[in-house]
Motif scaffolding. Structure first.
Motif, PDB file in Angstrom:
ATOM      1  N   SER A   3      88.562  46.152  -8.974  1.00  0.00           N
ATOM      2  CA  SER A   3      88.256  47.594  -9.027  1.00  0.00           C
ATOM      3  C   SER A   3      87.565  47.490 -10.476  1.00  0.00           C
ATOM      4  N   VAL A   4      86.786  48.478 -10.902  1.00  0.00           N
ATOM      5  CA  VAL A   4      85.991  48.492 -12.050  1.00  0.00           C
ATOM      6  C   VAL A   4      85.786  50.044 -12.409  1.00  0.00           C
ATOM      7  N   LYS A   5      85.665  50.199 -13.669  1.00  0.00           N
ATOM      8  CA  LYS A   5      85.818  51.616 -14.227  1.00  0.00           C
ATOM      9  C   LYS A   5      84.096  52.121 -14.148  1.00  0.00           C
ATOM     10  N   GLU A  13      84.350  57.466 -19.381  1.00  0.00           N
ATOM     11  CA  GLU A  13      84.861  56.856 -17.900  1.00  0.00           C
ATOM     12  C   GLU A  13      84.840  58.062 -16.826  1.00  0.00           C
ATOM     13  N   GLU A  15      85.331  57.612 -13.029  1.00  0.00           N
ATOM     14  CA  GLU A  15      86.241  57.181 -12.072  1.00  0.00           C
ATOM     15  C   GLU A  15      86.506  55.816 -11.894  1.00  0.00           C
ATOM     16  N   THR A  16      87.113  55.483 -10.836  1.00  0.00           N
ATOM     17  CA  THR A  16      87.432  54.029 -10.597  1.00  0.00           C
ATOM     18  C   THR A  16      86.709  53.524  -9.399  1.00  0.00           C
ATOM     19  N   ASP A  18      86.423  50.804  -6.174  1.00  0.00           N
ATOM     20  CA  ASP A  18      86.847  49.566  -5.570  1.00  0.00           C
ATOM     21  C   ASP A  18      85.597  48.569  -5.258  1.00  0.00           C
TER      22      ASP A  18
END
Length: 207
Positions: A3-5, A13, A15-16, A18
């Protein structure tokens, strides 16, 4: 699943996200990536160079002086390589440098390179990419907000002419559409920035 920001253009930032393992979580395959890069660079070569050998240079049919008795070295033609305006030794000729690589191998090299960027923390995702006008200062502000001070490639999900125009004067900063993405651009740049739309397209096509 990695997962990445996800950031906005202000570097905040939001959201995150997947990432699909089939695209961003595969095993690193250096030989395959090397093959893809060599193939890409070979296919960029025009291969149009051409110079003349001594048999192709105009003139020089007659022997410039007799063989013996002049005190000078023997010569057979004024178009020999040691003469000014003479032919070229082992003259380069036009040739085709192109190489072929099957589609499955190309795909494997690309997803391997993308996965390596994710593993090394060198892949960023932005929610969207747009500018109010084709002005360099807006993209420069975006670059500063995300601290993209190394060589960077931004892959967009659609061709945004304003973004392309606003980015082209920035040093070590390149923009591509997702249809132009290739293994060479991924490994040749220290940082890869993808839009959310690009991530979705890559996962649909390569996962």
């Amino acid at each position: 699943m990695a997962s990445v920001k996800v950031y906005n253009m202000k570097g905040e930032e939001v959201e995150t996200l997947d990432l699909a393992d089939g695209v961003f979580g595969v095993e690193y395959n250096e030989p395959l990536i090397h093959q893809a890069v060599v193939t890409y660079l070979a296919n960029q070569r025009q291969g149009t160079k051409s110079t003349l050998t001594r048999t192709e240079v105009r003139g020089g049919g007659a022997k410039p002086w007799r063989q013996k008795g002049t005190g000078r070295a023997r010569q057979g033609s004024i178009r020999a390589p040691q003469w000014i305006k003479g032919g070229v030794v082992f003259a380069p000729k036009s040739r085709d440098f192109s190489k072929k690589m099957n589609a499955q191998a190309k795909r494997g090299a690309l997803v391997s390179a993308l996965s390596k960027k994710v593993a090394d923390g060198e892949l960023f995702v932005v929610d969207s990419l747009s500018v109010s006008a084709p002005k360099t200062k807006e993209m420069a502000a975006f670059r500063k907000a995300l601290k993209l001070d190394k060589r960077t490639v931004v892959v967009m999900d659609e061709n945004n002419t304003d973004v392309i125009l606003a980015s082209r004067n920035l040093d070590k900063f390149k923009t591509l559409s997702v249809s132009e993405i290739n293994t060479y651009e991924i490994v040749a740049n220290a940082v890869v920035v993808l839009t959310k739309g690009t991530v979705k397209i890559l996962e649909e096509v390569y996962a």
